[in-house]
Scaffold this active site. Structure first.
Site, PDB file in Angstrom:
ATOM      1  N   THR A  99      76.532  24.095  38.674  1.00  0.00           N
ATOM      2  CA  THR A  99      76.520  24.579  40.060  1.00  0.00           C
ATOM      3  C   THR A  99      75.354  25.533  40.295  1.00  0.00           C
ATOM      4  OG1 THR A  99      78.912  24.310  40.313  1.00  0.00           O
ATOM      5  CG2 THR A  99      77.829  25.856  41.797  1.00  0.00           C
ATOM      6  N   SER A 138      77.453  17.093  46.107  1.00  0.00           N
ATOM      7  CA  SER A 138      78.169  18.082  45.312  1.00  0.00           C
ATOM      8  C   SER A 138      77.376  18.284  44.034  1.00  0.00           C
ATOM      9  CB  SER A 138      79.583  17.582  44.976  1.00  0.00           C
ATOM     10  OG  SER A 138      80.165  18.344  43.932  1.00  0.00           O
ATOM     11  N   THR A 139      77.551  19.437  43.412  1.00  0.00           N
ATOM     12  CA  THR A 139      77.002  19.618  42.077  1.00  0.00           C
ATOM     13  C   THR A 139      77.410  18.458  41.173  1.00  0.00           C
ATOM     14  OG1 THR A 139      76.934  22.039  42.186  1.00  0.00           O
ATOM     15  CG2 THR A 139      77.156  21.063  39.985  1.00  0.00           C
ATOM     16  N   ASN A 140      78.617  17.942  41.432  1.00  0.00           N
ATOM     17  CA  ASN A 140      79.203  16.967  40.519  1.00  0.00           C
ATOM     18  C   ASN A 140      78.614  15.563  40.626  1.00  0.00           C
ATOM     19  OD1 ASN A 140      80.723  19.194  40.033  1.00  0.00           O
ATOM     20  ND2 ASN A 140      82.602  18.403  40.974  1.00  0.00           N
ATOM     21  N   THR A 185      65.548   0.432  -6.976  1.00  0.00           N
ATOM     22  CA  THR A 185      66.885   0.661  -6.434  1.00  0.00           C
ATOM     23  C   THR A 185      67.489   1.822  -7.196  1.00  0.00           C
ATOM     24  OG1 THR A 185      67.847  -0.955  -7.969  1.00  0.00           O
ATOM     25  CG2 THR A 185      67.201  -1.760  -5.790  1.00  0.00           C
ATOM     26  N   SER A 316      49.856  25.549  -0.661  1.00  0.00           N
ATOM     27  CA  SER A 316      50.416  26.706  -1.354  1.00  0.00           C
ATOM     28  C   SER A 316      49.526  27.915  -1.165  1.00  0.00           C
ATOM     29  CB  SER A 316      50.572  26.407  -2.843  1.00  0.00           C
ATOM     30  OG  SER A 316      50.969  27.560  -3.560  1.00  0.00           O
ATOM     31  N   SER A 317      50.155  29.069  -1.135  1.00  0.00           N
ATOM     32  CA  SER A 317      49.398  30.321  -1.073  1.00  0.00           C
ATOM     33  C   SER A 317      49.056  30.830  -2.461  1.00  0.00           C
ATOM     34  CB  SER A 317      50.217  31.385  -0.328  1.00  0.00           C
ATOM     35  OG  SER A 317      51.433  31.629  -1.029  1.00  0.00           O
ATOM     36  N   LYS A 322      46.755  22.529  -4.209  1.00  0.00           N
ATOM     37  CA  LYS A 322      48.017  21.833  -3.944  1.00  0.00           C
ATOM     38  C   LYS A 322      48.057  21.370  -2.486  1.00  0.00           C
ATOM     39  CE  LYS A 322      52.952  22.255  -4.964  1.00  0.00           C
ATOM     40  NZ  LYS A 322      53.535  21.792  -3.707  1.00  0.00           N
TER      41      LYS A 322
END
Length: 461
Positions: A99, A138-140, A185, A316-317, A322
């Site tokens: 609404t 209507s909102t609905n 698999t 990587s830091s 990497k």
């Protein structure tokens, strides 16, 4: 800040004097400080298109003067051009079945239309939010219909990106079709296949996702416009009820039609659940694909290393050199979020009672997010990963040559038990399967060349 006084059934409230929104919008802003996110821009546009369609239909029905209808349509067109978006102040998640969102649109459109006719903000001298902008609505019926229109708009770029991904996967399947690799698999060696077959399988599932979403979007074309509060079409003229959906179709270019049962279309949200479910299924498939890409590219020295993903950033830091599979990782994270959104949408749809579901705001909040984040994830997956994948052909062949999986092809000729013994001995001694079957006199060299040719194992013979 200068203010004006506006009243509703709750009481009187000070509203900023220059605001196009009114008292009901401001109450909603105070009541629902939930996400700090406004209504989705496309959702706002969808509501506004419906308001314009309603004004034109009411005018044609003789219920709304041409002067007021024209002012409302002009105000709507301005919003559709991107103006006044800052006047939509209600939170995306709100109580009241939407609404607040509906009234926010009604107030902004009414104030701008009134201004165009010489009125002042908040006076509603010529155009009233409820009596004129919300006439026969209507909102609905507005909110679920706007939700459907928004979903259809947001699906357009998603379909485009899925088609691009499909084509990229098909191109890779052709590019890699000559490359032998081991199929697996349960992460164990199985039988040979071609790398191109792996990528064609990925393309097939994406094609199926596209078809599934195409079918799901069809449920968005039936609207409950004209049903107003619960589906009885109270306060709606016969002419409006007959012409509102054709007018929406005319304005949008989309094949909207009235729902067969306005009560059903007002109280049930299963169409949105269907779309969400299709998005979730697509997300699941994409994440599985990304799991495979991470495995196939793992290493580069101690993993499968059958393919190489394009390097996109340092991984990587602390570890020099990497490179991580960041694109598949982000796609999987999007998938996890979409799966969670689907759960919320499912529970919200289930929680409706009797003639209305009050939880549409959270359905739309999550559904719009799912569509948009999936679109972005597919785009980056295509552009920053799939298109740049290369195959480590020599390594794939080495793995096939070292595998005992080809012993499966011996079963029809020498039987399962002897084939199993050959496989075990090959694993234990490192002697290739082909050499063992020849040494033991189970096959002559020419027979071994035919039966143990990995390429012949990759398709039905």
């Amino acid at each position: 800040m200068k203010t004006r006084l506006e009243a509703d059934s709750i009481g009187i409230l000070e509203v900023p004097a220059d605001a196009y929104y009114g008292v009901q919008s401001l109450r909603a802003k105070h009541n629902f400080p939930i996400t700090s996110r406004p209504l989705h821009p496309e959702f706002i546009k969808s509501i506004v298109i419906l308001k314009k369609a309603a004004a034109l239909t009411n005018e044609n029905a003789g219920e709304l003067s041409s002067e007021v209808s024209e002012a409302i349509c002009t105000a709507c067109d301005e919003i559709l051009e991107g103006k006044l978006f800052d006047q939509f102040i209600v939170d995306a998640i709100q109580g009241g079945a939407g609404t607040s969102a509906n009234m926010n649109a009604n107030e902004v459109i009414a104030n701008r239309a009134d201004e165009l006719l010489g009125g002042t903000k908040g006076s509603y001298q010529h155009v009233h939010p409820n009596d004129h902008v919300n006439m026969a609505q209507s909102t609905n019926d507005i909110i679920p219909s706007a939700g459907k229109l928004t979903v259809l708009k947001l699906l357009v770029p998603l379909f485009r990106e899925l088609e691009r991904l499909l084509n990229a996967l098909l191109e890779k399947s052709k590019q890699f079709d000559h490359i032998l690799k081991m199929g697996r698999t349960q992460l164990q060696d199985a039988v040979p296949m071609r790398l191109g077959q792996s990528f064609h399988a990925y393309a097939s599932v994406i094609q199926r996702d596209i078809h599934r979403l195409e079918n799901a979007q069809k449920e968005m074309y039936r609207l409950n416009m004209g049903g107003t509060a619960i589906g009885t079409a109270i306060n709606v003229s016969h002419s409006y009820l007959q012409h509102i959906c054709p007018k929406i179709a005319e304005l949008t270019g989309l094949p909207f039609a009235s729902a067969d049962d306005l009560f059903d279309a007002t109280q049930n949200l299963d169409g949105f659940v269907t779309v969400s479910s299709s998005l979730k299924t697509c997300a699941v498939n994409l994440s599985k694909l990304c799991n495979d890409l991470r495995l196939l590219s793992s290493g580069p020295r101690t993993g499968f290393a059958e393919i190489t993903l394009p390097p996109k950033q340092n991984g990587s830091s602390i570890m020099p050199g990497k490179i991580n599979p960041v694109i598949p990782e982000v796609v999987s994270q999007v998938a996890f979020n979409i799966i969670g959104n689907d759960c919320t949408i499912t529970m919200a749809a289930e929680a409706g009672q009797l003639e209305l579901n009050a939880f549409e705001p959270v359905v739309f909040y999550n559904l719009f997010e799912s569509i948009e984040t999936l679109t972005s994830a597919v785009q980056t997956l295509t552009d920053n990963c799939i298109l740049g994948i290369t195959a480590n052909e020599k390594h794939c062949e080495e793995l096939v040559d070292a595998s005992v999986g080809i012993s499966t092809a011996l079963c029809p000729t020498i039987g399962y038990k002897p084939s199993a013994e050959i496989a075990k001995e090959s694993l234990k001694t490192g002697i290739p399967v082909r050499k063992l079957v020849i040494e033991k006199g189970l096959l002559c060299p020419s027979e071994a060349d035919v039966l143990l040719n990995p390429f012949t194992m990759t398709e039905p013979q």
